[in-house]
Design an enzyme around this catalytic site. Structure first.
Site, short mmCIF file in Angstrom:
data_model
loop_
_atom_site.label_atom_id
_atom_site.label_comp_id
_atom_site.label_asym_id
_atom_site.label_seq_id
_atom_site.Cartn_x
_atom_site.Cartn_y
_atom_site.Cartn_z
N ASP A 1 -14.40 -20.22 -9.00
CA ASP A 1 -13.33 -19.25 -8.83
C ASP A 1 -11.98 -19.95 -8.82
OD1 ASP A 1 -12.69 -16.37 -8.09
OD2 ASP A 1 -11.76 -17.42 -6.40
N GLU B 1 -13.40 -20.09 -14.18
CA GLU B 1 -12.80 -18.75 -14.12
C GLU B 1 -11.30 -18.94 -13.90
OE1 GLU B 1 -11.17 -15.14 -12.15
OE2 GLU B 1 -11.46 -17.07 -11.18
#
Length: 590
Positions: free
Chosen positions: A395, A424
């Site tokens: 993330d 990401e």
């Protein structure tokens, strides 16, 4: 004058080394970062190799697994205009390396000139020269049979040069013996060889790094009972459904305890009710942090059993690694120096104006205690690798220090080379590419917002043919839990079908956030925004997978086509076809 004669020419260690090596490809930033390939690939290397004058240049491709004591050498073949090419097959995961060696070859230069000579006297003089070069090759021979063959040829050629009665054709036949020349070329004179000082790194990963279909869903929504929190046991029930659709990566948002302090309520509200579950990305509570499991989901044994059951179906369980902490994460009290501070000394929650994440504390990668922080974060990956996890979606990696990612990815891969990392990072292009260079196997893309013919054509031509093709592997997502794009809000079922078909066929790696996608979830929190109404980020949902309008069977056909057609398993070979209709897109993969 004597002082001038003592000056060493810049960059010269031996002036007799005349070969030049340039433009070795593939390379990433001149060899600073690794080229990426998949186990079993043939890695084809090219280089410009030449020298002054008309002498013949020869060159070798040198390659090995990183750390191996000896190089493997493969002769490079000329492909025109001083360009040379050779390849090797990578048969093991992990780091490899290659470089190029070149030299002016006296024997091949002699052989080339000998074939062009037409005067008998010239040929006899050249024969004597060749006999000396062949004898030198015999002395370098590594096999007795080759040594004997070359010495016999050297003697024959020397005698032929002394025989005035021999015709030009006979001299050429003896000196131009292709079979014996091929043996001599195996033992070149490398005294003046040049080896490129740059060793080029290569990372070899497993097939899933290049070709994968991801399915994301929230384990807490795995229960069919509206009154019961989902568990890993419920996720096991979903495995056949995921398999029937043809996905091979089942990706979970964070599975850790969720913070209670400043917990977000439904639809991202700040006034959470007692029964609100909070965001999984607010990692950590009194029960533990990044190496702990939310109690409602099950135990570590339950998780390991799920990983094994998924593996039986050739499905990887992918975990989301979110390096941030809820205010009540144990690290906040134990290591307050790891977090960013306000001017008053209190810890600053995460922000990306106008967005605010009051339930999350970001790490400070400029902390004086950075080495302990790095070790702790590496320990998170190592813990889950020990539980059987081989795929991680990371993330927001672009909000963490680049040197950390280069270090930790290499460390984890040294422990377990099968690990695949997905970045990401929906951010600026150079930042996304830097993360890919640092070692991320795959990268999220702008596909989510590329809708017109020109946008799609330009973007995917860049991804498949641009300079990033040797290190940046795109992973195309038509939706995520954070992003409900306008096209899906207003395009209806045909748009959902078009977007997943594009993702699945333009990119070798793609994913969907389900079951929101296959069940056509298109309700936005507010007009003009991309947040879902009643988002699973903040609450548990119950999904009716048996609905008649589900796209599950359509997606299954796409994934079946991907598995049975090798062209769809790579990002190479994509080309867009010219057609007149601006509302239609035609493309082929070979």
């Amino acid at each position: 004058m004597s002082a001038a004669r003592d000056v060493q020419p810049i960059g010269v260690t031996d002036g007799r080394c005349r070969a030049v090596i340039e433009n070795i490809q593939p390379s990433v930033d001149g060899g600073r970062f690794a080229v990426k390939r998949i186990i079993g690939d043939e890695v084809v290397i090219e280089a410009d190799c030449f020298a002054d004058g008309h002498d013949v240049v020869a060159c070798l491709l040198r390659w090995r697994r990183a750390g191996a004591p000896a190089w493997n050498d493969t002769p490079m073949q000329a492909v025109g205009n001083d360009r040379w090419r050779a390849g090797f097959v990578v048969d093991a995961l992990g780091p490899w390396e290659y470089t190029v060696r070149a030299w002016v070859d006296p024997f091949q230069s002699w052989l080339h000139d000998f074939a062009r000579r037409v005067d008998a006297d010239d040929l006899r003089i050249a024969a004597a020269t060749g006999a000396v070069l062949i004898e030198q090759a015999a002395q370098r021979a590594g096999r007795q049979a080759d040594m004997d063959l070359l010495r016999a040829w050297s003697l024959e050629l020397a005698l032929a040069g002394d025989d005035a009665a021999l015709s030009v054709d006979e001299l050429k036949r003896i000196g131009g013996d292709a079979a014996r020349a091929a043996v001599a070329q195996q033992y070149p004179d490398l005294r003046h060889a040049v080896t490129c000082p740059q060793v080029y790194p290569l990372t070899v990963e497993r097939e899933r790094a290049r070709f994968s279909a991801w399915y994301e869903f929230f384990p807490r929504s795995a229960s069919d009972d509206p009154s019961r929190h989902g568990s890993f046991a419920d996720c096991e029930v979903w495995l056949p459904y995921v398999k029937r659709m043809g996905f091979d990566v089942l990706y979970f948002p964070p599975i850790h305890p969720i913070g209670r302090l400043r917990r977000k309520g439904r639809n991202n509200t700040l006034d959470a009710r007692p029964d609100d579950l909070g965001s999984p990305w607010a990692v950590g509570a009194a029960e533990g942090g990044h190496d702990a499991i939310l109690g409602e989901l099950g135990t570590p044994d339950d998780f390991r059993r799920l990983v094994r059951r998924a593996a039986d179906l050739d499905i990887d369980i992918a975990l989301d690694i979110a390096f941030q902490c809820a205010p009540d994460h144990p690290w906040v009290a134990e290591h307050p120096q790891w977090f960013r501070k306000r001017s008053d000394g209190s810890i600053q929650y995460a922000e990306n104006p106008p967005k605010k994440y009051q339930d999350i504390y970001p790490f400070d990668f400029e902390t004086d205690d950075w080495q302990a922080l790095w070790e702790a974060l590496a320990g998170v990956f190592e813990h889950w690798v020990a539980q059987g996890v081989r795929v991680f979606r990371v993330d927001n990696p672009h909000t963490k220090a680049y040197p950390f990612w280069e270090w930790v990815i290499a460390r984890v891969r040294a422990l377990q080379p099968e690990v695949v990392f997905l970045s990401e990072a929906f951010t600026r292009p150079r930042v996304m590419h830097r993360l890919a260079k640092l070692g991320f196997s795959q990268s999220y893309t702008y596909f989510t917002w590329r809708n017109t013919k020109q946008e799609i054509t330009t973007y995917f031509s860049e991804l498949s043919q641009g300079p990033g093709r040797d290190y940046f592997r795109p992973n195309a997502w038509p939706n995520t839990p954070d992003i409900l794009p306008a096209a899906l809000q207003y395009g209806g079922r045909p748009m959902f079908m078009a977007r997943v078909a594009l993702a699945a066929t333009l990119a070798a790696n793609y994913g969907i956030y389900g079951p929101a996608f296959e069940l056509l979830e298109n309700r936005a929190l507010r007009a003009g925004g991309e947040e879902y109404l009643d988002s699973e980020k903040f609450e548990r949902r119950v999904w009716d997978r048996g609905r008649d309008d589900s796209l599950a069977s359509f997606i299954a056909v796409l994934n079946q086509a991907r598995r049975t057609n090798a062209a769809l398993q790579s990002d190479a070979g994509l080309r867009f076809l010219p057609i007149d209709n601006e509302q239609m897109l035609a493309y082929a993969k070979t």
